[in-house]
Scaffold this motif. Structure first.
Motif, mmCIF file in Angstrom:
data_model
loop_
_atom_site.group_PDB
_atom_site.id
_atom_site.type_symbol
_atom_site.label_atom_id
_atom_site.label_comp_id
_atom_site.label_asym_id
_atom_site.label_seq_id
_atom_site.Cartn_x
_atom_site.Cartn_y
_atom_site.Cartn_z
ATOM 1 N N ASN A 1 2.728 -9.809 -4.840
ATOM 2 C CA ASN A 1 3.525 -9.666 -3.513
ATOM 3 C C ASN A 1 4.544 -8.426 -3.779
ATOM 4 O O ASN A 1 4.974 -8.129 -2.866
ATOM 5 N N HIS A 2 5.362 -8.558 -5.008
ATOM 6 C CA HIS A 2 6.378 -7.123 -5.228
ATOM 7 C C HIS A 2 5.632 -5.795 -4.951
ATOM 8 O O HIS A 2 6.068 -5.080 -4.117
ATOM 9 N N LEU A 3 4.492 -5.864 -5.679
ATOM 10 C CA LEU A 3 3.792 -4.683 -5.300
ATOM 11 C C LEU A 3 3.569 -4.411 -3.931
ATOM 12 O O LEU A 3 3.641 -3.247 -3.389
ATOM 13 N N LEU A 4 3.229 -5.358 -2.998
ATOM 14 C CA LEU A 4 2.669 -5.118 -1.678
ATOM 15 C C LEU A 4 3.807 -4.781 -0.918
ATOM 16 O O LEU A 4 3.872 -4.033 -0.237
ATOM 17 N N ILE A 5 5.175 -5.615 -1.299
ATOM 18 C CA ILE A 5 6.411 -5.364 -0.595
ATOM 19 C C ILE A 5 6.797 -4.013 -0.591
ATOM 20 O O ILE A 5 7.270 -3.325 0.207
ATOM 21 N N GLU A 6 6.660 -3.444 -1.942
ATOM 22 C CA GLU A 6 7.201 -2.044 -2.110
ATOM 23 C C GLU A 6 6.244 -0.878 -1.693
ATOM 24 O O GLU A 6 6.720 0.048 -1.231
ATOM 25 N N SER A 7 4.929 -1.186 -1.764
ATOM 26 C CA SER A 7 3.909 -0.426 -1.131
ATOM 27 C C SER A 7 4.371 -0.415 0.749
ATOM 28 O O SER A 7 4.326 0.826 1.072
ATOM 29 N N ALA A 8 4.310 -1.416 1.185
ATOM 30 C CA ALA A 8 4.987 -1.479 2.515
ATOM 31 C C ALA A 8 6.024 -0.493 2.755
ATOM 32 O O ALA A 8 6.212 0.085 3.810
ATOM 33 N N SER A 9 7.010 -0.558 1.990
ATOM 34 C CA SER A 9 8.440 -0.023 2.232
ATOM 35 C C SER A 9 7.993 1.456 1.872
ATOM 36 O O SER A 9 8.869 2.314 2.811
ATOM 37 N N ASN A 10 7.176 1.778 1.162
ATOM 38 C CA ASN A 10 6.850 3.293 0.863
ATOM 39 C C ASN A 10 6.532 3.957 2.049
ATOM 40 O O ASN A 10 6.623 5.169 2.282
ATOM 41 N N TYR A 11 5.847 3.223 2.948
ATOM 42 C CA TYR A 11 5.058 3.999 4.131
ATOM 43 C C TYR A 11 5.580 3.284 5.277
ATOM 44 O O TYR A 11 5.151 3.578 6.312
ATOM 45 N N ASN A 12 6.706 2.788 5.206
ATOM 46 C CA ASN A 12 7.376 2.026 6.459
ATOM 47 C C ASN A 12 6.450 1.125 7.161
ATOM 48 O O ASN A 12 6.271 1.421 8.416
ATOM 49 N N LEU A 13 5.598 0.462 6.624
ATOM 50 C CA LEU A 13 4.852 -0.508 7.316
ATOM 51 C C LEU A 13 5.444 -1.830 7.109
ATOM 52 O O LEU A 13 6.228 -2.118 6.356
ATOM 53 N N GLU A 14 4.953 -2.793 8.117
ATOM 54 C CA GLU A 14 5.375 -4.074 8.391
ATOM 55 C C GLU A 14 4.791 -4.989 7.170
ATOM 56 O O GLU A 14 3.440 -4.744 7.069
ATOM 57 N N VAL A 15 5.718 -5.727 6.596
ATOM 58 C CA VAL A 15 5.001 -6.554 5.515
ATOM 59 C C VAL A 15 4.328 -7.833 6.184
ATOM 60 O O VAL A 15 4.845 -8.488 7.024
ATOM 61 N N PRO A 16 2.764 -8.077 6.036
ATOM 62 C CA PRO A 16 2.429 -9.093 6.619
ATOM 63 C C PRO A 16 3.126 -10.346 6.099
ATOM 64 O O PRO A 16 3.274 -10.577 5.033
ATOM 65 N N TYR A 17 3.239 -11.437 7.068
ATOM 66 C CA TYR A 17 3.830 -12.748 7.009
ATOM 67 C C TYR A 17 5.263 -12.776 6.148
ATOM 68 O O TYR A 17 5.776 -11.472 5.661
ATOM 69 N N ASN A 18 6.107 -13.646 6.055
ATOM 70 C CA ASN A 18 7.686 -13.527 5.712
ATOM 71 C C ASN A 18 7.597 -13.867 4.311
ATOM 72 O O ASN A 18 7.795 -15.185 3.887
ATOM 73 N N LEU A 19 7.162 -13.065 3.407
ATOM 74 C CA LEU A 19 6.914 -13.328 2.002
ATOM 75 C C LEU A 19 8.228 -13.484 1.116
ATOM 76 O O LEU A 19 8.357 -14.357 0.183
ATOM 77 N N ILE A 20 9.221 -13.166 1.685
ATOM 78 C CA ILE A 20 10.515 -13.420 1.310
ATOM 79 C C ILE A 20 11.108 -14.770 1.529
ATOM 80 O O ILE A 20 11.605 -15.400 0.486
ATOM 81 N N GLU A 21 11.054 -14.966 2.869
ATOM 82 C CA GLU A 21 11.166 -16.646 2.898
ATOM 83 C C GLU A 21 10.649 -17.455 1.906
ATOM 84 O O GLU A 21 10.929 -18.465 1.550
ATOM 85 N N LEU A 22 9.156 -17.044 1.983
ATOM 86 C CA LEU A 22 8.443 -17.797 0.940
ATOM 87 C C LEU A 22 8.845 -17.816 -0.700
ATOM 88 O O LEU A 22 8.926 -18.891 -1.007
ATOM 89 N N PHE A 23 9.499 -16.872 -0.751
ATOM 90 C CA PHE A 23 10.033 -16.586 -2.343
ATOM 91 C C PHE A 23 10.973 -17.575 -2.439
ATOM 92 O O PHE A 23 11.385 -18.097 -3.343
#
Length: 490
Positions: free
Chosen positions: A434-456
């Motif tokens: 999920n860290h890799l997914l969040i960072e990847s989305a940030s790299n391309y200014n993509l919306e992170v699917p679902y609220n993973l930070i809240e889940l964390f």
């Protein structure tokens, strides 16, 4: 629930019951809990009688406080000491069993010893069993050398001061709590030092874990911690850095090519960010191995998920190799000694061929000779190796096929009933994925699917430490999982 206490040279794995030591562990079945001085378990049982049930475990800036129905116990492992201090308030007794279990694969190199036990209350000793009556306030210390139980408060203040030097906010914020956690995951023994991968199962040092944590450790001011971890790993390898070094200094005989490139990438990143070239001096022979693997183009070898394949070509190996070559090209502008036409040519090859070879336009996914689909699909996005339109298509496809769910990016996609080499891992979600997914989305200014930070946040509230898997499972405290809560804007 499991909890830990750690001070750099010793650590303890405990549970919230009157029997504070859990019988847990896969590598040493049922024996990974307890108090460890370096690579030797010295206490296999700590039992508090007469205090009733445990109500709560409090993680303080230094030490842990266990609140019972009719009393409390404080556990403290001082900073860079092989000792454990206890302060008990109530009426009952403390029972403990001394032990001498060496770390995994370390029976021949770890020397056992009998620790010193001191208390301000009388003790009854029968072999390795010790009973101490608890009346009002009882102090106990267990140590490799001499110890004075009355120094409990002094040791606690000293440790808190050392932690706050590195993390001024302590556990007063999410980021501070996670930074403190990483600081406490540092272990130093006679045979090496560095960030432990996790507790209870992996209190030793891993190349891939260190590589994935490297950018964050540099960003939050933990460059010395990164340096010493890399140094331990570099000094323990030959042609390729080891996958894991046991806390006894023993190398588990696993060497994955992905970790050659990941460690070299981390060394270069460290060197560029700090200006310290000392790690370059002890890693020169690894650059020669990198040349050998890159001579035929994309490197063959085992990847992070250690899958088997006929081609022996894996996506994550090429991603780390590409990232290494890009970082080398950048840093060689400043450090002329790193300039090498071979690596320049390799970088040109990757830049011209990476997308053509690895990306499958029809499937909207990256190819992998294992024939399976794993979270490593996100690696080209994590290192920003592909255009944005490809990143968009890959993330969408991963959602469509069920690789990205409400829990985040799954370890892998179940393809057969038997699931092949990695068994039941397909339904699990690692927080590092999920860290890799969040960072990847940030790299391309993509919306992170679902609220993973809240889940964390929910997992942290539930388990008090970042677990290996979303919802718990695996190690209850996993170092690389902390990366999810330490954001770039911190």
């Amino acid at each position: 629930m499991l909890f830990y206490e750690s001070g750099g040279k010793a650590y303890g794995v405990f549970q919230d019951s009157r029997e504070l030591v859990p019988k847990v562990g896969f590598h040493i079945p049922g024996k990974m809990g307890g108090v460890w001085f370096g690579a030797l378990r010295v206490i296999s049982s700590l039992k508090v009688e007469g205090f009733g049930k445990v109500l709560n475990v409090i993680y303080e800036d230094s030490g842990r406080k266990v609140k019972f129905e009719e009393g409390e116990a404080e556990l403290l492992i001082p900073w860079m000491e092989e000792s454990l201090f206890l302060k008990l308030r109530g009426n009952g007794r403390l029972e403990m069993k001394l032990d001498s279990t060496p770390s995994w694969k370390s029976e021949e190199v770890v020397k056992s010893f009998v620790p010193t036990v001191e208390s301000n209350s009388r003790m009854r000793i029968l072999g390795n069993f010790i009973e101490i009556p608890v009346l009002k306030e009882t102090l106990v210390c267990i140590s490799k050398g001499k110890c004075n139980p009355r120094e409990f408060e002094k040791k606690k203040i000293e440790k808190r001061s050392r932690i706050l030097e590195k993390v001024p906010e302590g556990r007063g914020s999410l980021e501070g709590a996670l930074k403190t956690f990483l600081l406490e995951m540092y272990l130093k023994t006679e045979n090496g030092e560095g960030l432990m991968a996790g507790l209870e199962e992996f209190p030793w040092w891993f190349s891939i874990d260190t590589s994935l944590m490297a950018p964050t450790l540099l960003r939050i001011g933990f460059s010395k911690i990164l340096k010493m971890t890399l140094k331990t790993l570099l000094n323990k390898g030959k042609d390729i850095p080891p996958h894991e070094v046991i806390n006894s200094g023993v190398v588990n005989n696993v060497f994955n090519e992905v970790e050659l490139f990941s460690i070299l990438y981390s060394v270069l990143l460290y060197t560029r960010c700090t200006g310290d070239t000392s790690l370059l001096d002890i890693s020169q022979h690894y650059f020669e191995t990198a040349k050998r693997l890159l001579r035929s183009g994309f490197p063959h070898g085992r990847g992070m998920v250690e899958l088997k394949s006929e081609e022996n070509l894996h996506l994550d190996v090429s991603c780390w190799a590409f990232a290494f070559l890009k970082e080398l090209s950048e840093i060689s502008k400043k450090f002329k000694r790193l300039q090498d036409s071979f690596f320049d040519n390799s970088l040109s090859f990757f830049e011209n061929r990476f997308v053509k070879f690895w990306y499958d336009e029809k499937r909207k996914l990256f190819r992998d000779s294992s024939g399976e689909i794993h979270f490593t699909q996100i690696m080209p996005l994590y290192f920003k190796l592909v255009p944005r339109e490809i990143a968009l298509d890959v993330v969408q496809k991963l959602k469509d096929i069920g690789m990205i769910t409400h829990k985040g990016l799954k370890h892998s996609l179940k393809r057969t009933e038997k699931e092949g080499f990695y068994g039941v891992k397909s339904e699990k979600v690692w927080w590092i994925a999920n860290h890799l997914l969040i960072e990847s989305a940030s790299n391309y200014n993509l919306e992170v699917p679902y609220n993973l930070i809240e889940l964390f946040h929910r997992d942290l509230e539930k388990f008090k430490t970042p677990p290996e898997l979303v919802g718990g499972g695996g190690c209850f405290a996993q170092s690389w999982s902390a990366l999810v809560g330490i954001r770039k804007n911190f």
